[in-house]
Design a protein around this motif. Structure first.
Motif, PDB file in Angstrom:
ATOM      1  N   ARG A 265      57.831  37.028  38.121  1.00  0.00           N
ATOM      2  CA  ARG A 265      58.080  37.319  36.706  1.00  0.00           C
ATOM      3  C   ARG A 265      56.758  37.590  35.986  1.00  0.00           C
ATOM      4  O   ARG A 265      55.691  37.173  36.453  1.00  0.00           O
ATOM      5  CB  ARG A 265      58.783  36.139  36.034  1.00  0.00           C
ATOM      6  N   PRO A 266      56.819  38.233  34.828  1.00  0.00           N
ATOM      7  CA  PRO A 266      55.607  38.379  34.027  1.00  0.00           C
ATOM      8  C   PRO A 266      54.993  37.004  33.746  1.00  0.00           C
ATOM      9  O   PRO A 266      55.703  36.081  33.340  1.00  0.00           O
ATOM     10  CB  PRO A 266      56.111  39.018  32.724  1.00  0.00           C
ATOM     11  N   GLY A 267      53.696  36.904  33.979  1.00  0.00           N
ATOM     12  CA  GLY A 267      53.030  35.626  33.770  1.00  0.00           C
ATOM     13  C   GLY A 267      53.228  34.625  34.884  1.00  0.00           C
ATOM     14  O   GLY A 267      52.711  33.517  34.816  1.00  0.00           O
ATOM     15  N   LEU A 287      48.857  44.123  37.948  1.00  0.00           N
ATOM     16  CA  LEU A 287      48.503  42.760  37.527  1.00  0.00           C
ATOM     17  C   LEU A 287      48.251  42.700  36.030  1.00  0.00           C
ATOM     18  O   LEU A 287      48.672  41.765  35.350  1.00  0.00           O
ATOM     19  CB  LEU A 287      47.238  42.283  38.229  1.00  0.00           C
ATOM     20  N   PHE A 288      47.523  43.708  35.536  1.00  0.00           N
ATOM     21  CA  PHE A 288      47.201  43.742  34.107  1.00  0.00           C
ATOM     22  C   PHE A 288      48.481  43.788  33.277  1.00  0.00           C
ATOM     23  O   PHE A 288      48.650  43.028  32.324  1.00  0.00           O
ATOM     24  CB  PHE A 288      46.322  44.954  33.808  1.00  0.00           C
ATOM     25  N   ASN A 291      50.617  40.420  33.904  1.00  0.00           N
ATOM     26  CA  ASN A 291      50.010  39.099  33.707  1.00  0.00           C
ATOM     27  C   ASN A 291      50.301  38.140  34.863  1.00  0.00           C
ATOM     28  O   ASN A 291      50.328  36.922  34.687  1.00  0.00           O
ATOM     29  CB  ASN A 291      50.491  38.482  32.388  1.00  0.00           C
ATOM     30  N   ILE A 292      50.503  38.688  36.050  1.00  0.00           N
ATOM     31  CA  ILE A 292      50.751  37.834  37.220  1.00  0.00           C
ATOM     32  C   ILE A 292      49.425  37.264  37.730  1.00  0.00           C
ATOM     33  O   ILE A 292      48.428  37.963  37.822  1.00  0.00           O
ATOM     34  CB  ILE A 292      51.471  38.642  38.327  1.00  0.00           C
ATOM     35  N   HIS A 293      49.427  35.987  38.054  1.00  0.00           N
ATOM     36  CA  HIS A 293      48.273  35.318  38.646  1.00  0.00           C
ATOM     37  C   HIS A 293      48.322  35.504  40.160  1.00  0.00           C
ATOM     38  O   HIS A 293      49.376  35.329  40.761  1.00  0.00           O
ATOM     39  CB  HIS A 293      48.322  33.810  38.391  1.00  0.00           C
TER      40      HIS A 293
ATOM     41  N   VAL B  99      54.822  34.623  27.409  1.00  0.00           N
ATOM     42  CA  VAL B  99      54.233  35.928  27.732  1.00  0.00           C
ATOM     43  C   VAL B  99      54.816  36.968  26.783  1.00  0.00           C
ATOM     44  O   VAL B  99      55.600  37.845  27.161  1.00  0.00           O
ATOM     45  CB  VAL B  99      54.484  36.300  29.217  1.00  0.00           C
ATOM     46  N   ALA B 102      55.107  40.727  27.285  1.00  0.00           N
ATOM     47  CA  ALA B 102      56.155  41.271  28.151  1.00  0.00           C
ATOM     48  C   ALA B 102      57.521  41.151  27.480  1.00  0.00           C
ATOM     49  O   ALA B 102      58.558  41.277  28.135  1.00  0.00           O
ATOM     50  CB  ALA B 102      56.151  40.554  29.506  1.00  0.00           C
ATOM     51  N   HIS B 165      42.195  34.427  26.291  1.00  0.00           N
ATOM     52  CA  HIS B 165      43.041  34.695  27.463  1.00  0.00           C
ATOM     53  C   HIS B 165      42.179  34.856  28.716  1.00  0.00           C
ATOM     54  O   HIS B 165      42.536  34.359  29.796  1.00  0.00           O
ATOM     55  CB  HIS B 165      43.856  35.964  27.217  1.00  0.00           C
ATOM     56  N   PHE B 272      40.533  38.502  33.932  1.00  0.00           N
ATOM     57  CA  PHE B 272      40.178  39.871  33.531  1.00  0.00           C
ATOM     58  C   PHE B 272      41.060  40.350  32.386  1.00  0.00           C
ATOM     59  O   PHE B 272      42.277  40.202  32.406  1.00  0.00           O
ATOM     60  CB  PHE B 272      40.217  40.841  34.721  1.00  0.00           C
ATOM     61  N   PRO B 276      42.048  48.151  33.064  1.00  0.00           N
ATOM     62  CA  PRO B 276      41.464  48.791  34.254  1.00  0.00           C
ATOM     63  C   PRO B 276      41.378  50.309  34.085  1.00  0.00           C
ATOM     64  O   PRO B 276      42.362  50.975  33.770  1.00  0.00           O
ATOM     65  CB  PRO B 276      42.449  48.431  35.370  1.00  0.00           C
ATOM     66  N   VAL B 294      42.684  35.271  40.671  1.00  0.00           N
ATOM     67  CA  VAL B 294      42.588  36.363  39.711  1.00  0.00           C
ATOM     68  C   VAL B 294      43.789  36.303  38.766  1.00  0.00           C
ATOM     69  O   VAL B 294      44.938  36.187  39.224  1.00  0.00           O
ATOM     70  CB  VAL B 294      42.561  37.734  40.414  1.00  0.00           C
ATOM     71  N   ALA B 295      43.521  36.360  37.483  1.00  0.00           N
ATOM     72  CA  ALA B 295      44.615  36.418  36.514  1.00  0.00           C
ATOM     73  C   ALA B 295      44.090  37.110  35.270  1.00  0.00           C
ATOM     74  O   ALA B 295      42.883  37.235  35.076  1.00  0.00           O
ATOM     75  CB  ALA B 295      45.125  35.016  36.166  1.00  0.00           C
ATOM     76  N   GLY B 296      44.992  37.573  34.459  1.00  0.00           N
ATOM     77  CA  GLY B 296      44.566  38.193  33.211  1.00  0.00           C
ATOM     78  C   GLY B 296      45.550  39.238  32.750  1.00  0.00           C
ATOM     79  O   GLY B 296      46.756  39.097  32.925  1.00  0.00           O
ATOM     80  N   GLY B 297      45.016  40.291  32.162  1.00  0.00           N
ATOM     81  CA  GLY B 297      45.866  41.329  31.597  1.00  0.00           C
ATOM     82  C   GLY B 297      45.884  41.207  30.085  1.00  0.00           C
ATOM     83  O   GLY B 297      45.009  40.588  29.473  1.00  0.00           O
ATOM     84  N   MET B 298      46.889  41.805  29.490  1.00  0.00           N
ATOM     85  CA  MET B 298      47.012  41.750  28.034  1.00  0.00           C
ATOM     86  C   MET B 298      47.256  40.314  27.593  1.00  0.00           C
ATOM     87  O   MET B 298      48.064  39.599  28.189  1.00  0.00           O
ATOM     88  CB  MET B 298      48.186  42.614  27.579  1.00  0.00           C
TER      89      MET B 298
END
Lengths: 351, 351
Positions: A265-267, A287-288, A291-293, B99, B102, B165, B272, B276, B294-298
């Motif tokens: 799921r997102p996040g 991923l961006f 928002n998946i880790h 989130v 999303a 974030h 991040f 990208p 690795v995690a991040g995004g909006m």
């Protein structure tokens, strides 16, 4: 002593080899009580990973300490020990951070240590263990475990530690929904690890009836046989219209990684322990946007063994169930064939 | 009313536009007190992102509620509010998971909402806010913030929430060592967020004296001007021979992502938030071998605003310092030029 060598693709031989001896003051020699064949042992067996010369093989074992070097004080002759799938010093910054697989003095079984001394492979009668005190974990109060306990202890060497790493990397915890991609020994251990960490909904993705049944025995609440978009749709339906909080990727192929990403799921969190092969990737933009880790990689088994061992000894987890076959060491060639042909999930070898 | 439009690359115009009106019972109309130009506004300005037609632009604003729809009970006329950089419903599963970026009913400023109604861009005198009650955050006890407070509140709309974030995604916490890649407004907010979360060692990577000085003012303990391998070597030396526990990637290019990955220790975490571009990627095998998370995004700014707002109101953080320029709305074309030419870090616009 007798030990397993790989000469090339499909060519496994059990041979006479020199019995190991203490080379450095930090060494121990361990008489192997049980070893096993790993999915990753099949890479050189299948020719996926090239071999330059005949090599000792096997990296998972439990056994009894036979002798120790002068600097080893925390282990004694007669101790029953678990060996993680690599050795580590316990002192360098990565070890201090618990990331023993990044140890600055790491050595692998069937390879040479940092002093240039040969280290036996695990699929044999005995192994010299460098950095023994930091590497080996003593099983307290146990000197001669029965077959079932031996099998469970042996999984801590690699597959159960790796399944646990997938679950930890995927942030599994109480109330989280979980999907496990991969029904090999690691995936099955991932199911067990997810249950142990408190997940209440655990979906195992499996197309094999026997493995699916074992997944359910280990804690899976649902089984999805479909793959690709259909598999994702099934997950979504089972979870009431949403995707999973935590997904464990236990294969390493392009397809399995996509299955895992698209089931999260997102996040949510994706823990991956399948060694990346065949173009497996994680598109950064995906991923961006989602928002998946993502976390995972090789498990620092040495770090995880103490906590998992407690539960094995207490009888609350029984990861040894992933062994569906036991053979004598001399049958190692047949063990490889059985795993290569997927007639066995995982074969335990008794020297 | 007056509002900013983008007609094409380099072509920003402030024009007369219809004053917004309530369209749905959940709407509010907000009179903008302050808006600003974002690094991402420069993509269409630079022609990196194509435009099919002249568009309203801007996605960060604070202001005063002027009118509300019949279903809005938690906000009243005269409330001073912060708008996150997208709107969200607060009810769907992603929103419930925090989130909000999303959200299944998401709408962006300068776009159309799910009912097909136009939503004004933020760089104008007023904006209709769909899903107002879930989207807007009321600033308690404040109706006419002074310039400094207005600036800090405005950062919660995007850059401070995004820097936070990055820090949260990189698992920043007490005692962790932190590297921040990127010295734009988001990177600078990342420094502040890392300090707020308890990091004691914060290395800002910056080649600009003014930005480096601001980074230090916001909490950086060290500045590294070198990039590439030299930059990594500097980080390692500053941290006593090891890499960072947590790295914040706040740019989004191939080079910055490599800089970030290679600055992270085995088992460390990379957060991040740079969108990208230009071939930025995360090689899966590198992650596997390094055990880097690795995690991040909006950023889900809506989720973070309440906790950050408390600290802004208490005066313990002052993210408004990232604004080094204030202009009248009519000067929007010059604001874009100043940011495009890196003469300004971030420009605040006063309608």
């Amino acid at each position: 002593m007798r030990a397993t060598m790989i000469y090339g693709p499909g060519d496994i031989r059990v041979e006479d080899r020199d019995y190991p001896a203490i080379k450095m003051p930090g060494d121990a020699v361990v008489k192997v009580a049980a070893a096993c064949v790993c999915g990753s042992d099949l890479w050189p067996y299948r020719g996926v990973k090239a071999l330059s010369e005949p090599s000792a093989i096997g990296h998972e074992f439990v056994g009894v300490v036979e002798s120790v070097g002068a600097d080893v004080t925390g282990l004694g002759v007669g101790d029953f020990v678990i060996a993680p799938f690599v050795d580590s010093c316990g002192q360098c910054p990565p070890c201090q951070n618990g990331v023993t697989v990044a140890c600055e003095h790491i050595a692998g079984w069937g390879d040479t240590d940092e002093h240039g001394f040969f280290v036996e492979g695990a699929q044999g009668q005995a192994v010299r263990v460098p950095q023994a005190e930091a590497t080996l974990v003593k099983v307290p109060g146990v000197t001669e475990p029965d077959d079932a306990l031996t099998a469970s202890l042996l999984t801590l060497s690699d597959v159960m530690a790796t399944g646990h790493h997938a679950a930890v990397s995927a942030n599994v915890g109480p109330g989280r929904s979980v999907v496990v991609v991969g029904d090999g020994a690691v995936g099955l251990c991932g199911v067990l690890a997810a249950k142990r960490l408190g997940a209440t909904r655990i979906i195992a993705m499996s197309r094999h009836e026997d493995r699916a049944a074992l997944a359910v025995q280990l804690g899976a609440t649902d089984v999805v046989a479909e793959r690709g978009d259909l598999g994702v749709a099934q997950v979504r339906e089972l979870l009431g219209g949403v995707l999973a909080d935590s997904v464990l990727e236990c294969v390493g192929t392009k397809e399995s990684m996509e299955q895992a990403l698209h089931s999260t799921r997102p996040g949510g969190s994706l823990g991956f322990v399948g060694v990346p092969t065949g173009g497996a990737e994680i598109p950064l933009r995906y991923l961006f946007d989602s928002n998946i880790h993502v976390a995972g990689g090789m498990a620092s088994a040495r770090t995880y063994i103490p906590e998992l061992l407690k539960d094995v000894l207490a009888g609350t987890i029984n990861p040894g169930l992933v062994f569906d076959s036991v053979m004598a060491l001399e049958q190692a060639p047949e063990a490889y064939r059985a795993m290569d042909e997927r007639r066995a999930i995982k074969v335990l070898l008794r020297p």
